[in-house]
Design an enzyme around this catalytic site. Structure first.
Site, PDB file in Angstrom:
ATOM      1  N   CYS A 127      40.190  70.499  94.908  1.00 28.06           N
ATOM      2  CA  CYS A 127      40.081  70.072  96.312  1.00 28.06           C
ATOM      3  C   CYS A 127      39.092  70.892  97.131  1.00 28.06           C
ATOM      4  O   CYS A 127      38.061  70.375  97.557  1.00 28.06           O
ATOM      5  CB  CYS A 127      41.458  70.158  96.974  1.00 28.06           C
ATOM      6  SG  CYS A 127      42.648  69.043  96.231  1.00 28.06           S
TER       7      CYS A 127
HETATM    8  N1  LIG Z   1      45.706  68.229  92.792  1.00 26.15           N
HETATM    9  C1  LIG Z   1      45.950  68.451  94.082  1.00 26.15           C
HETATM   10  O1  LIG Z   1      46.550  69.448  94.426  1.00 26.15           O
HETATM   11  C2  LIG Z   1      45.508  67.441  95.151  1.00 26.15           C
HETATM   12  C3  LIG Z   1      45.988  67.603  96.446  1.00 26.15           C
HETATM   13  C4  LIG Z   1      45.636  66.690  97.419  1.00 26.15           C
HETATM   14  C5  LIG Z   1      44.778  65.638  97.108  1.00 26.15           C
HETATM   15  N2  LIG Z   1      44.297  65.501  95.841  1.00 26.15           N
HETATM   16  C6  LIG Z   1      43.429  64.363  95.577  1.00 26.15           C
HETATM   17  O2  LIG Z   1      44.174  63.380  94.858  1.00 26.15           O
HETATM   18  C7  LIG Z   1      43.328  62.689  93.939  1.00 26.15           C
HETATM   19  C8  LIG Z   1      43.866  62.814  92.524  1.00 26.15           C
HETATM   20  O3  LIG Z   1      43.876  64.189  92.180  1.00 26.15           O
HETATM   21  P1  LIG Z   1      44.735  64.756  90.970  1.00 26.15           P
HETATM   22  O4  LIG Z   1      44.704  66.242  91.126  1.00 26.15           O
HETATM   23  O5  LIG Z   1      46.043  64.068  90.891  1.00 26.15           O
HETATM   24  O6  LIG Z   1      43.825  64.315  89.743  1.00 26.15           O
HETATM   25  P2  LIG Z   1      44.255  64.296  88.186  1.00 26.15           P
HETATM   26  O7  LIG Z   1      42.981  64.392  87.432  1.00 26.15           O
HETATM   27  O8  LIG Z   1      45.344  65.282  87.939  1.00 26.15           O
HETATM   28  O9  LIG Z   1      44.875  62.856  87.994  1.00 26.15           O
HETATM   29  C9  LIG Z   1      44.155  61.688  88.080  1.00 26.15           C
HETATM   30  C10 LIG Z   1      44.733  60.702  87.096  1.00 26.15           C
HETATM   31  O10 LIG Z   1      44.020  59.488  87.243  1.00 26.15           O
HETATM   32  C11 LIG Z   1      43.792  58.937  85.963  1.00 26.15           C
HETATM   33  N3  LIG Z   1      42.687  58.004  86.050  1.00 26.15           N
HETATM   34  C12 LIG Z   1      41.358  58.258  86.045  1.00 26.15           C
HETATM   35  N4  LIG Z   1      40.672  57.122  86.181  1.00 26.15           N
HETATM   36  C13 LIG Z   1      41.568  56.131  86.290  1.00 26.15           C
HETATM   37  C14 LIG Z   1      41.459  54.734  86.457  1.00 26.15           C
HETATM   38  N5  LIG Z   1      40.274  54.133  86.568  1.00 26.15           N
HETATM   39  N6  LIG Z   1      42.606  54.020  86.497  1.00 26.15           N
HETATM   40  C15 LIG Z   1      43.797  54.635  86.403  1.00 26.15           C
HETATM   41  N7  LIG Z   1      43.965  55.947  86.245  1.00 26.15           N
HETATM   42  C16 LIG Z   1      42.856  56.691  86.186  1.00 26.15           C
HETATM   43  C17 LIG Z   1      43.575  60.119  85.077  1.00 26.15           C
HETATM   44  O11 LIG Z   1      43.823  59.811  83.711  1.00 26.15           O
HETATM   45  C18 LIG Z   1      44.596  61.109  85.631  1.00 26.15           C
HETATM   46  O12 LIG Z   1      45.850  60.993  85.001  1.00 26.15           O
HETATM   47  C19 LIG Z   1      41.936  63.290  94.117  1.00 26.15           C
HETATM   48  O13 LIG Z   1      41.231  62.545  95.059  1.00 26.15           O
HETATM   49  C20 LIG Z   1      42.235  64.661  94.710  1.00 26.15           C
HETATM   50  O14 LIG Z   1      41.163  65.163  95.481  1.00 26.15           O
HETATM   51  C21 LIG Z   1      44.663  66.375  94.850  1.00 26.15           C
END
Ligand SMILES: NC(=O)c1ccc[n+]([C@@H]2O[C@H](COP(=O)([O-])OP(=O)(O)OC[C@H]3O[C@@H](n4cnc5c(N)ncnc54)[C@H](O)[C@@H]3O)[C@@H](O)[C@H]2O)c1
Length: 428
Positions: free
Chosen positions: A260
């Site tokens: 992030c």
């Molecule tokens: N990790 C954090 O602490 C956090 C906090 C706030 C916001 N975010 C935001 O949330 C979003 C997701 O982050 P995350 O940390 O969960 O990512 P992550 O990589 O842990 O998870 C994303 C998931 O999406 C899947 N994926 C990828 N492409 C896909 C598709 N086309 N269709 C379906 N699934 C698909 C991946 O396989 C994975 O399981 C990002 O925008 C991030 O900036 C993350």
């Protein structure tokens, strides 16, 4: 009620569990078949997410995962939690969001609510995502289906940070979209907070992350300034913290990490250019924060020099590959930058991190793939010329480290309360 959550990662998995716990039937969708299989077996693939919580919900029939996106037609609402990284030119890559939109659009039933949760620039939901959804579904947002944005506020490994208890910002494309989204989140979250548009919700998330990035840069700069004056920044922050108003502590470190804070601010920088605006604070903070690993390597070099050793040819053990304490998430971790800088200068860099036993192959750090965390014992620790604390996991025994290591460079103040021979620890 039945919903789909697309993207079962650090954000999507805890959210799925929370909705299931609240009695909503959740269909988790992901392109990663391994995650889908593990979830359906009631197993966890994220360290701080309890397997028992997953299996309880799968057994109750409230949580099920699939790779079949045509099942979108079964649900009342879809929540999208897919990655939003930067591309190699450090520009926003919303291709995961767009691909998801394209894949789900043909299966959207009339009246379905679609909510984006991925962090992104203002306009993604009501422009980019809306366009692909309308094109693929041949329906109109705000008329035939509902559209909203609601950013995630996840603080992995923080025991106090429970999905249900964290107020959640919600912005709708229309008033009716907002009402639908508020009603959805109201089922699982104690305090949904309505704002006037998707763009305000998107901008709110960016403000929160930019606030962190800028304040971390500030203490990183003060660390260098005060360090030159012989003043310890950590002691200064502890003292400033006693002020009961108008101050919030941020801590210096070896550089920014995670999915992030190093990334999201630059989503705004990119979008601001479209409006002929510059984001000087964001860029200055980025500059200061990305210079931190170089500073740390200088300190490592100085520490070795004081023992008549050169970086070239030295054996250095880095503690903590994950970007923050007590998590297994090493995405964007400055530890990789540190290992690169050390090995470019001829040092042999190894790491110890119980949460990352082996480095998995990734696009960014493919050259480190397969490297294993070294074992924790006296002989191994003693065999290194220097130990560099990059992340202060609480499972590491710092007293043993103080006793066994020849020299320690500490970027996290992890040795502050440990008994150690004077001169052995260098703060960086
Ligand atoms: N990790 C954090 O602490 C956090 C906090 C706030 C916001 N975010 C935001 O949330 C979003 C997701 O982050 P995350 O940390 O969960 O990512 P992550 O990589 O842990 O998870 C994303 C998931 O999406 C899947 N994926 C990828 N492409 C896909 C598709 N086309 N269709 C379906 N699934 C698909 C991946 O396989 C994975 O399981 C990002 O925008 C991030 O900036 C993350």
């Amino acid at each position: 009620m039945k919903i789909a959550i697309v993207g079962l990662g650090y954000v999507g998995l805890p959210l799925s569990i929370q909705f299931a716990r609240s009695g909503v039937t959740v269909l988790g969708l992901d392109v990663d078949a391994e995650k889908v299989e593990l979830l359906n077996k009631g197993r966890s693939y994220i360290k701080h997410v309890d397997a028992a919580a997953i299996s309880e919900m799968t057994k109750a029939g409230l949580l099920h995962a699939s790779t079949d996106f045509s099942r979108i037609r079964e649900v009342d609402a879809v929540i999208i939690c897919v990655p939003t990284p930067l591309n190699k030119n450090r520009e926003p890559d919303i291709s995961f969001v767009i691909k998801t939109g394209q894949v789900i659009a043909p299966h959207l039933a009339k009246g379905t609510l679609v909510v984006l949760e991925s962090t992104t620039y203002p306009g993604t939901t009501d422009e980019d995502l809306r366009e692909v959804l309308e094109e693929g579904s041949r329906m109109k947002a705000g008329v035939d289906f509902h559209l909203a944005f609601s950013p995630e506020r996840e603080d992995p490994a923080n025991e106090q940070s429970k999905v249900k208890l964290i107020p959640k910002i919600v912005g709708g494309y229309t008033r009716a979209c907002l009402e639908r989204a508020m009603a959805l989140y109201g089922k699982a979250i104690d305090t949904p907070v309505a704002v006037s548009s998707c763009r305000v919700a998107e901008a709110t998330k960016l403000l929160e992350n930019i606030f962190r990035s800028v304040n971390i840069a500030l203490v990183n700069e003060l660390k260098l300034v005060y360090g030159a004056m012989g003043i310890d920044i950590w002691e200064v922050i502890e003292a400033a913290k006693t002020k009961p108003f108008g101050f919030m502590p941020f801590y210096p470190g070896p550089g920014l990490g995670g999915h992030c804070i190093p990334i999201d601010p630059f989503y705004l920088t990119w979008k601001a250019r479209e409006y002929g605006r510059h984001t000087r604070f964001i860029e200055l903070a980025g500059e200061i924060n990305t210079a931190m690993p170089e500073h740390v390597v200088h300190r490592v070099s100085d520490a070795l020099n004081s023992q008549r050793k050169a970086l070239n040819g030295s054996k250095i053990l880095l503690i903590g590959l994950a970007y923050k304490p007590n998590v297994d998430d090493e995405r964007e971790s400055p530890s990789y930058v540190l290992m690169d800088l050390l090995s470019e200068r001829g040092a042999q860099a190894e790491y110890h991190d119980p949460y990352v036993p082996v480095i998995k192959p990734t696009r960014e750090h493919s050259h480190w793939a397969g490297k294993k965390s070294v074992e924790w014992n006296r002989a191994t620790i003693e065999s290194f010329d220097l130990v560099l604390i990059a992340t202060n996991h609480s499972c590491v025994n710092y007293q043993e480290l103080a006793d066994w290591a020849k020299c320690i460079v500490d970027t996290r103040n992890a040795m502050a309360t440990v008994q150690v021979v004077p001169g052995k620890v260098w703060k960086a």
